[in-house]
Design a protein around this motif. Structure first.
Motif, short mmCIF file in Angstrom:
data_model
loop_
_atom_site.label_atom_id
_atom_site.label_comp_id
_atom_site.label_asym_id
_atom_site.label_seq_id
_atom_site.Cartn_x
_atom_site.Cartn_y
_atom_site.Cartn_z
N TRP A 49 48.10 64.80 14.19
CA TRP A 49 47.68 63.79 15.16
C TRP A 49 46.38 63.13 14.70
N PRO A 50 46.22 62.81 13.41
CA PRO A 50 44.96 62.21 12.98
C PRO A 50 44.84 60.74 13.33
N ASN A 51 45.96 60.05 13.36
CA ASN A 51 45.88 58.60 13.60
C ASN A 51 47.22 58.11 14.09
N ILE A 52 47.40 58.12 15.39
CA ILE A 52 48.64 57.66 16.00
C ILE A 52 48.47 56.21 16.42
N PRO A 154 36.10 55.09 8.74
CA PRO A 154 37.47 55.61 8.84
C PRO A 154 37.96 55.60 10.29
N THR A 155 39.24 55.29 10.47
CA THR A 155 39.80 55.17 11.81
C THR A 155 40.20 56.54 12.35
N VAL A 156 39.22 57.42 12.43
CA VAL A 156 39.43 58.75 13.02
C VAL A 156 38.23 59.02 13.93
N SER A 157 38.35 60.03 14.80
CA SER A 157 37.32 60.32 15.78
C SER A 157 36.06 60.89 15.11
N ALA A 158 34.97 60.93 15.89
CA ALA A 158 33.70 61.43 15.36
C ALA A 158 33.80 62.89 14.92
N GLN A 161 35.42 62.98 11.67
CA GLN A 161 34.55 62.50 10.60
C GLN A 161 33.64 63.62 10.11
N ASP A 162 33.13 64.43 11.03
CA ASP A 162 32.27 65.56 10.65
C ASP A 162 33.05 66.55 9.80
N MET A 163 34.30 66.84 10.21
CA MET A 163 35.14 67.76 9.43
C MET A 163 35.44 67.16 8.06
N LEU A 198 40.96 71.14 14.53
CA LEU A 198 42.36 71.42 14.85
C LEU A 198 42.51 71.73 16.34
N GLN A 199 41.57 72.51 16.89
CA GLN A 199 41.61 72.82 18.32
C GLN A 199 41.48 71.55 19.14
N TRP A 200 40.59 70.67 18.72
CA TRP A 200 40.40 69.40 19.43
C TRP A 200 41.65 68.54 19.32
N ALA A 201 42.25 68.49 18.12
CA ALA A 201 43.44 67.66 17.90
C ALA A 201 44.59 68.10 18.79
N VAL A 202 44.75 69.42 18.95
CA VAL A 202 45.83 69.95 19.79
C VAL A 202 45.59 69.59 21.24
#
Length: 213
Positions: A49-52, A154-158, A161-163, A198-202
């Protein structure tokens, strides 16, 4: 964070870049190449679910090829295909596996609207039954993260970006001959950041409910 900021953070983690020092063109080019590879391969790190796509993509229907269409150019996976019925309702289509599609007795069967679809290995959607009119298809999907330049974000969340900053440091550490002890520490920090992401993405992934027929 821009790509340049992510690269600077990764180089600082590796201990090869001072906070006040300008990044050399050579180091920036190498790091940007690795960063874009990391972005493209996010799903291989476990992120489905990195970029839907934030909105459904309308699919152009053709009477000449009424039951097929190809995936969008930025398509990666996780398709959710819907058609619009006569009342204007969005109705999800059920995805068929290859064995299920191969077992269909009459693949040329026609109907006003399709109920299922099969996605071929060559990235072609096949609708079943074959619709006799435009089903007004909408497709949402996991898209490929677009390549970035140094000044792009990059079109991903903050939190991603840290990860990614730590992932980049982990990937370039060997190239910059970072001592083994420091590489091990970078890898541990990346693993921790990855687990949090990964926990946040889920927790933020979409919930899809399917009703059995």
């Amino acid at each position: 964070m821009t790509a340049n900021e992510i690269i600077r953070g990764a180089l600082e983690l590796c201990g090869v870049q001072g906070a006040a020092e300008p990044i050399s063109a050579e180091d920036a080019e190498l790091s940007l190449k690795v960063l874009n590879r990391v972005l493209a391969l996010l799903p291989t790190y476990g992120f489905s679910w990195p970029n839907i796509s934030s909105a459904d993509t309308s699919i152009t229907w053709s009477v000449l090829t009424p039951n097929t269409f190809t995936t969008p150019t930025n398509y990666f996976g996780v398709p959710v295909l819907r058609m619009t019925d006569a009342s204007g309702n969005a109705v999800p289509l059920t995805e068929l596996t290859k064995p299920e599609y191969d077992a269909l007795p009459n693949k040329a069967l026609t109907a006003t609207y399709p109920t299922h679809f099969y996605l071929t290995p060559s990235s072609t959607f096949i609708l079943y039954p074959v619709p006799t009119q435009d089903p007004q298809l909408k497709l949402s999907y996991q898209s490929v993260v677009t390549e970035v330049g140094l000044t792009d974000t990059p079109t991903v969340s903050a939190i991603m970006q840290d990860m990614i900053e730590h992932c980049l440091a982990n990937e370039i550490a060997l190239k910059f001959e970072v001592p083994e002890a420091k590489r091990i520490e970078i890898n541990k920090r990346f693993a921790a950041k990855k687990e949090l992401a990964l926990q946040w993405a889920v927790s933020t992934a979409p919930i899809v409910i399917e009703v059995a027929e």
